[in-house]
Design a protein around this motif. Structure first.
Motif, PDB file in Angstrom:
ATOM      1  N   UNK A  42     -11.024 -10.739  13.383  1.00 45.18           N
ATOM      2  CA  UNK A  42     -11.767 -11.035  12.167  1.00 45.18           C
ATOM      3  C   UNK A  42     -12.778 -12.155  12.375  1.00 45.18           C
ATOM      4  N   UNK A  43     -13.728 -12.196  11.457  1.00 43.37           N
ATOM      5  CA  UNK A  43     -14.792 -13.193  11.471  1.00 43.37           C
ATOM      6  C   UNK A  43     -14.643 -14.117  10.277  1.00 43.37           C
ATOM      7  N   UNK A  44     -15.206 -15.303  10.379  1.00 35.47           N
ATOM      8  CA  UNK A  44     -15.299 -16.189   9.229  1.00 35.47           C
ATOM      9  C   UNK A  44     -16.608 -15.938   8.494  1.00 35.47           C
ATOM     10  N   UNK A  45     -16.821 -16.694   7.406  1.00 31.51           N
ATOM     11  CA  UNK A  45     -18.089 -16.582   6.687  1.00 31.51           C
ATOM     12  C   UNK A  45     -17.956 -15.960   5.317  1.00 31.51           C
ATOM     13  N   UNK A  46     -19.018 -16.075   4.525  1.00 29.80           N
ATOM     14  CA  UNK A  46     -18.979 -15.607   3.133  1.00 29.80           C
ATOM     15  C   UNK A  46     -18.993 -14.086   3.022  1.00 29.80           C
ATOM     16  N   UNK A  48     -17.781 -11.793   5.292  1.00 34.29           N
ATOM     17  CA  UNK A  48     -16.429 -11.298   5.573  1.00 34.29           C
ATOM     18  C   UNK A  48     -15.423 -11.642   4.480  1.00 34.29           C
ATOM     19  N   UNK A  49     -15.565 -12.822   3.878  1.00 34.04           N
ATOM     20  CA  UNK A  49     -14.623 -13.172   2.808  1.00 34.04           C
ATOM     21  C   UNK A  49     -14.661 -12.129   1.684  1.00 34.04           C
ATOM     22  N   UNK A  50     -15.860 -11.722   1.307  1.00 33.13           N
ATOM     23  CA  UNK A  50     -15.981 -10.698   0.265  1.00 33.13           C
ATOM     24  C   UNK A  50     -15.321  -9.395   0.710  1.00 33.13           C
ATOM     25  N   UNK A  51     -15.447  -9.077   1.988  1.00 37.28           N
ATOM     26  CA  UNK A  51     -14.798  -7.883   2.529  1.00 37.28           C
ATOM     27  C   UNK A  51     -13.283  -8.010   2.440  1.00 37.28           C
ATOM     28  N   UNK A  55     -10.597  -5.660   0.495  1.00 41.91           N
ATOM     29  CA  UNK A  55      -9.484  -4.989   1.175  1.00 41.91           C
ATOM     30  C   UNK A  55      -8.151  -5.331   0.517  1.00 41.91           C
ATOM     31  N   UNK A  56      -8.062  -6.526  -0.057  1.00 43.90           N
ATOM     32  CA  UNK A  56      -6.818  -6.950  -0.696  1.00 43.90           C
ATOM     33  C   UNK A  56      -6.611  -6.319  -2.062  1.00 43.90           C
ATOM     34  N   UNK A  57      -7.677  -5.792  -2.665  1.00 41.49           N
ATOM     35  CA  UNK A  57      -7.542  -5.136  -3.968  1.00 41.49           C
ATOM     36  C   UNK A  57      -6.588  -3.945  -3.830  1.00 41.49           C
ATOM     37  N   UNK A  58      -5.774  -3.726  -4.827  1.00 40.54           N
ATOM     38  CA  UNK A  58      -4.706  -2.735  -4.741  1.00 40.54           C
ATOM     39  C   UNK A  58      -5.212  -1.359  -4.319  1.00 40.54           C
ATOM     40  N   UNK A  88      -8.829 -19.289   9.452  1.00 47.81           N
ATOM     41  CA  UNK A  88      -7.514 -18.761   9.107  1.00 47.81           C
ATOM     42  C   UNK A  88      -7.215 -18.991   7.633  1.00 47.81           C
ATOM     43  N   UNK A  89      -7.460 -20.206   7.144  1.00 47.43           N
ATOM     44  CA  UNK A  89      -7.180 -20.482   5.738  1.00 47.43           C
ATOM     45  C   UNK A  89      -7.988 -19.558   4.824  1.00 47.43           C
ATOM     46  N   UNK A  90      -9.258 -19.387   5.132  1.00 43.97           N
ATOM     47  CA  UNK A  90     -10.089 -18.503   4.311  1.00 43.97           C
ATOM     48  C   UNK A  90      -9.510 -17.099   4.279  1.00 43.97           C
ATOM     49  N   UNK A  91      -9.118 -16.587   5.434  1.00 41.49           N
ATOM     50  CA  UNK A  91      -8.571 -15.231   5.506  1.00 41.49           C
ATOM     51  C   UNK A  91      -7.228 -15.140   4.786  1.00 41.49           C
ATOM     52  N   UNK A  92      -6.419 -16.176   4.932  1.00 43.04           N
ATOM     53  CA  UNK A  92      -5.122 -16.175   4.250  1.00 43.04           C
ATOM     54  C   UNK A  92      -5.310 -16.105   2.732  1.00 43.04           C
ATOM     55  N   UNK A  93      -6.235 -16.915   2.209  1.00 42.89           N
ATOM     56  CA  UNK A  93      -6.448 -16.941   0.767  1.00 42.89           C
ATOM     57  C   UNK A  93      -7.075 -15.643   0.255  1.00 42.89           C
ATOM     58  N   UNK A  94      -8.008 -15.091   1.036  1.00 44.85           N
ATOM     59  CA  UNK A  94      -8.729 -13.897   0.587  1.00 44.85           C
ATOM     60  C   UNK A  94      -7.935 -12.616   0.792  1.00 44.85           C
TER      61      UNK A  94
END
Length: 254
Positions: A42-46, A48-51, A55-58, A88-94
């Protein structure tokens, strides 16, 4: 530098993110069906965060067998995992806190450790996962990343491969630590030695502030030392650029 068939331009950032989510899910399901696991960097950044949030949406999370997904990172800032700057924190939260994925399937870079030690440990973890104790990646399904997500910095960097840094040219080590003077901090990064063996590499680029550098990377003279994103060359069939209309603004004149 690029085959037009591997460049997709989307009218809006929202359409870009939706298509990227669909592509992620398709890649994951294909890998799990073929060899039982899906390994993604995975990548960091705004963008990817939106992605990750999508992906986390049901409606999307339920389309992935997360028990067989192994998550890695292409780079990390050398900060603790709860730091606001941590990828990592960004991905964990998102994403990670919102899906059912085994803790053992999440392979973070230990940004809080000594940078060289953290890089060596991450390379060892990857080599054990992919069954390659020494030398280059085998570059075959199941022994490499199935998918690598990358972004593009305004200076042409990708992951933490920055201009004029040793890691840009690395062909032996899979992970490296370097102090990046441009951002005044240590970074951990995967190198072209493993990134270029991935089954698929997907660049996600959005925003008008990326238009000028995107044109240089795609159609300018090849100079990875100045434009590290050009060092990512897995083969035309495995390299894909997904960009929004704003980032593509300078490409139309090409």
């Amino acid at each position: 530098m690029i085959d037009g068939a591997n460049l997709e331009v989307f009218d809006t950032n929202e359409l870009l993110i939706k298509s990227a989510a669909d592509r992620f899910i398709l890649s994951a399901n294909s890998a799990v069906a073929s060899w039982g696991r899906f390994s993604v960097a995975l990548s960091g950044g705004s963008t990817p965060r939106a992605l990750y949030e999508l992906l986390a949406a049901e409606r999307n999370a339920s389309r992935v067998n997360w028990a067989n997904v192994h998550i890695y990172w292409g780079d990390e800032r050398c900060v603790p995992p709860d730091d606001a700057e941590s990828n990592y924190r960004m991905t964990r939260e998102a994403l990670l806190d919102r899906i059912k994925i085994p803790a053992a399937n999440v392979h973070r870079m230990r940004g809080e450790d000594s940078p060289p030690v953290a890089a060596a440990a991450y390379e060892q973890e990857l080599r054990e996962a992919f069954g390659t104790s020494t030398g280059p990646s085998r570059g075959s399904p199941g022994t490499r990343f199935d998918l690598v997500l990358l972004g593009l910095g305004a200076d042409g960097h990708t992951a933490s491969l920055f201009p004029h840094m040793r890691a840009v040219h690395e062909q032996t080590h899979w992970a490296m630590a370097e102090h990046v003077e441009a951002v005044k901090m240590w970074r951990l990064t995967l190198t072209p030695a493993i990134l270029n063996d991935a089954g698929e590499v997907l660049f996600l680029v959005s925003g008008s502030n990326k238009a000028a550098i995107l044109r240089r990377v795609l159609y300018g003279e090849r100079n990875p030392d100045e434009l590290p994103a050009q060092a990512i060359e897995p083969g035309s069939a495995r390299l894909h650029w997904m960009i929004d209309e704003a980032a593509a603004a300078d490409l139309h004149a090409h």
